[in-house]
Design an enzyme around this catalytic site. Sequence first.
Site, PDB file in Angstrom:
ATOM      1  N   HIS A  69       1.077  -1.287  -0.224  1.00 43.01           N
ATOM      2  CA  HIS A  69       0.339  -0.365   0.221  1.00 43.01           C
ATOM      3  C   HIS A  69       0.716   1.377   0.165  1.00 43.01           C
ATOM      4  O   HIS A  69       1.875   0.921   0.998  1.00 43.01           O
ATOM      5  CB  HIS A  69      -0.761   0.475   1.573  1.00 43.01           C
ATOM      6  CG  HIS A  69      -2.172  -0.597   1.375  1.00 43.01           C
ATOM      7  ND1 HIS A  69      -2.908  -1.481   1.888  1.00 43.01           N
ATOM      8  CD2 HIS A  69      -2.001  -1.911   0.674  1.00 43.01           C
ATOM      9  CE1 HIS A  69      -4.006  -2.031   1.709  1.00 43.01           C
ATOM     10  NE2 HIS A  69      -3.255  -3.183   0.496  1.00 43.01           N
ATOM     11  N   GLU A  87       1.014   3.898   2.443  1.00 42.87           N
ATOM     12  CA  GLU A  87       2.099   3.897   3.187  1.00 42.87           C
ATOM     13  C   GLU A  87       2.729   3.086   3.806  1.00 42.87           C
ATOM     14  O   GLU A  87       3.829   3.668   3.878  1.00 42.87           O
ATOM     15  CB  GLU A  87       0.616   3.934   4.312  1.00 42.87           C
ATOM     16  CG  GLU A  87      -0.548   5.329   4.496  1.00 42.87           C
ATOM     17  CD  GLU A  87      -1.641   4.526   3.579  1.00 42.87           C
ATOM     18  OE1 GLU A  87      -2.673   5.159   3.538  1.00 42.87           O
ATOM     19  OE2 GLU A  87      -1.631   3.913   2.985  1.00 42.87           O
ATOM     20  N   CYS A 120      -5.589   1.916   6.145  1.00 42.74           N
ATOM     21  CA  CYS A 120      -6.305   0.696   6.700  1.00 42.74           C
ATOM     22  C   CYS A 120      -5.868   0.273   7.475  1.00 42.74           C
ATOM     23  O   CYS A 120      -4.919   1.231   7.987  1.00 42.74           O
ATOM     24  CB  CYS A 120      -6.277  -0.053   4.605  1.00 42.74           C
ATOM     25  SG  CYS A 120      -4.436  -0.927   5.140  1.00 42.74           S
ATOM     26  N   CYS A 126      -1.602  -0.548   7.106  1.00 45.63           N
ATOM     27  CA  CYS A 126      -0.969   1.105   7.286  1.00 45.63           C
ATOM     28  C   CYS A 126      -0.807   1.214   8.162  1.00 45.63           C
ATOM     29  O   CYS A 126      -0.064   2.400   8.569  1.00 45.63           O
ATOM     30  CB  CYS A 126      -1.654   1.838   5.791  1.00 45.63           C
ATOM     31  SG  CYS A 126      -1.387   1.268   4.507  1.00 45.63           S
TER      32      CYS A 126
END
Length: 160
Positions: A57, A59, A87, A90
């Site tokens: 992801h 992040e 999320c 993350c």
Amino acid sequence: MDGQQNHEKFMRMAIELSEQNVEQRLGGPFGAVIVKNGMVVARSANRVVPQKDPTAHAEVSVIRLACKELDTHNLEGCVIYTSCEPCPMCLGAIYWAHLDKIYYANTKADAAAIAFDDQFIYEEIDRPPAERKLPAIQLLRDEAQTAFKKWQASDLNIRY
């Protein structure tokens, strides 16, 4: 440039990364930037599809880049700007990295509205392991404790 303008400048970088990711057909509409002392340390968009890595992801990817750039596992003194509320994975990574603050643009509800819905993960986290949809079965705890005891006694153990 005042503080609010700086925050907006860095957020616009994260948003631009998210847009470029979609335009270049590289993956999801997510971007993140890590800043320290007013300077960009690292930036990344979502890299799940091109890297074939479900943990890539924006992040997590930017945290990896920032740690490499700063040669550390601890990002205290840094701030993350992300195009969407993180999320659960993350958010955990942000806490583990010890970032000082999170600025985000879109909300998790906005993400859910375009089929990036993590509500089931939040619900699963609240369930006891034996009641989760993904079976979680504990095995060989006593044997595994040996490594924990060695770590605890080691002069190399680094708190993180």
